[in-house]
Write a protein that holds these residues in place. Sequence first.
Motif, short mmCIF file in Angstrom:
data_model
loop_
_atom_site.label_atom_id
_atom_site.label_comp_id
_atom_site.label_asym_id
_atom_site.label_seq_id
_atom_site.Cartn_x
_atom_site.Cartn_y
_atom_site.Cartn_z
N VAL A 131 1.06 -1.27 -0.16
CA VAL A 131 0.10 0.01 0.05
C VAL A 131 0.74 1.12 -0.03
O VAL A 131 1.94 1.22 0.70
CB VAL A 131 -1.14 0.15 1.22
CG1 VAL A 131 -0.15 -0.21 2.47
CG2 VAL A 131 -2.10 1.19 1.37
N SER A 132 0.49 2.41 -0.62
CA SER A 132 1.19 3.60 -0.73
C SER A 132 1.36 4.18 0.72
O SER A 132 0.28 4.15 1.45
CB SER A 132 0.51 4.42 -1.82
OG SER A 132 1.06 5.74 -1.54
N GLY A 133 2.61 4.71 1.20
CA GLY A 133 2.46 5.25 2.38
C GLY A 133 1.80 6.47 2.41
O GLY A 133 1.36 6.82 3.59
N SER A 134 1.35 6.86 1.49
CA SER A 134 0.53 8.22 1.26
C SER A 134 -0.99 7.99 1.45
O SER A 134 -1.60 8.95 1.54
CB SER A 134 0.98 9.09 0.18
OG SER A 134 0.76 8.65 -1.11
N ASN A 135 -1.28 6.74 1.21
CA ASN A 135 -2.58 6.46 1.09
C ASN A 135 -3.26 5.97 2.53
O ASN A 135 -3.23 5.01 2.75
CB ASN A 135 -3.05 5.15 0.10
CG ASN A 135 -4.39 5.19 -0.30
OD1 ASN A 135 -5.20 5.66 0.47
ND2 ASN A 135 -4.70 4.67 -1.48
N LYS A 136 -3.49 7.15 3.23
CA LYS A 136 -3.92 6.80 4.68
C LYS A 136 -5.27 6.25 4.74
O LYS A 136 -5.55 5.28 5.78
CB LYS A 136 -3.81 8.19 5.44
CG LYS A 136 -2.77 9.03 5.30
CD LYS A 136 -1.44 8.35 5.96
CE LYS A 136 -0.31 9.27 6.02
NZ LYS A 136 0.93 8.62 6.44
N SER A 173 8.30 -4.56 5.86
CA SER A 173 7.60 -3.41 5.81
C SER A 173 8.53 -2.06 6.19
O SER A 173 9.10 -1.92 7.09
CB SER A 173 6.44 -3.27 6.49
OG SER A 173 5.51 -2.03 6.03
N SER A 174 8.11 -0.90 5.48
CA SER A 174 8.73 0.37 5.50
C SER A 174 7.78 1.46 5.44
O SER A 174 6.54 1.20 4.87
CB SER A 174 9.66 0.55 4.58
OG SER A 174 9.38 0.80 3.32
N PRO A 175 8.04 2.64 6.14
CA PRO A 175 7.14 3.73 6.17
C PRO A 175 6.75 4.08 4.56
O PRO A 175 5.67 4.54 4.58
CB PRO A 175 7.65 4.78 6.91
CG PRO A 175 8.86 3.90 7.91
CD PRO A 175 9.15 2.85 7.02
N GLU A 176 7.94 4.23 3.81
CA GLU A 176 7.66 4.47 2.47
C GLU A 176 6.88 3.57 1.61
O GLU A 176 6.00 3.90 0.63
CB GLU A 176 8.86 4.68 1.68
CG GLU A 176 9.92 5.77 2.45
CD GLU A 176 10.37 5.25 3.83
OE1 GLU A 176 10.70 3.86 3.85
OE2 GLU A 176 10.82 6.14 4.55
N GLY A 177 7.01 2.15 1.90
CA GLY A 177 6.54 0.95 1.17
C GLY A 177 5.72 0.12 2.12
O GLY A 177 6.46 -0.92 2.19
N PRO A 178 4.75 0.32 2.95
CA PRO A 178 4.15 -0.64 3.71
C PRO A 178 3.92 -2.04 3.22
O PRO A 178 3.32 -2.05 2.12
CB PRO A 178 2.88 -0.01 4.26
CG PRO A 178 3.19 1.30 4.09
CD PRO A 178 3.90 1.53 2.67
N SER A 179 4.24 -3.20 3.60
CA SER A 179 3.75 -4.51 3.27
C SER A 179 2.94 -5.09 4.42
O SER A 179 3.39 -4.87 5.59
CB SER A 179 5.11 -5.44 3.00
OG SER A 179 5.79 -4.83 1.83
N LEU A 180 1.82 -5.50 4.22
CA LEU A 180 0.85 -6.03 5.10
C LEU A 180 0.53 -7.50 4.90
O LEU A 180 0.32 -7.79 3.70
CB LEU A 180 -0.38 -5.16 5.06
CG LEU A 180 -0.18 -3.43 5.17
CD1 LEU A 180 -1.47 -2.96 5.21
CD2 LEU A 180 0.46 -3.08 6.33
#
Length: 202
Positions: free
Chosen positions: A165-170, A187-194
Amino acid sequence: MTAIRAYRPSDRDAVDEICVRTGASGKDATGLYSDDSLLPDIFADPYLTYQPDLAYVVDTGDHVAGYIIGVADTVAFADWYKREWLPGFTKRHPLEAAATDDEREMIRYGLSYGSRLVPELGEYPAHLHIDLLPELQGQGFGRALIRRLLAELEARGVPAVHLGVSGSNKSARAFYDRLGFHELPSSSPEGPSLGIATSAVV
């Protein structure tokens, strides 16, 4: 009556349109790139070609306004993408023809897309994409689509699924959090992996 049903080949244009209209971190990406087919050529059409039996749409009776698509085995999909999809993608979206830096970056993503594998694939082998037009959002269709795909994956013996998911798509991140998705170790803040187990109750 609005209902979820299995994807049909005749739905592809509608899925592509939804992919574009939600492609800018959930907002409309129409005209963002010189060719509106770029986003669905990465994030929708390969999945619909490779494993259409893991695609479901929300049909309002007049049109398709949402979808979920996925693959059960990301490693096998990545191999297929590189072997079967990438040659055509390269011809349709030549890197040297990119109109902007953003477009060039997206094409590069498409060129390497099949190789972008999270380290947790052994535990989370499947992955998915889901998009809903604004007219459907907040009505429970997203949850219902996730529930439908998880049930199908569990029936096939797949233990868990992951997504990016995009890090900017809250709003998307809040949606996944409500359903019980959790961050993977990579996962990273820039490119979260869930990820989530297919047996989860959502």
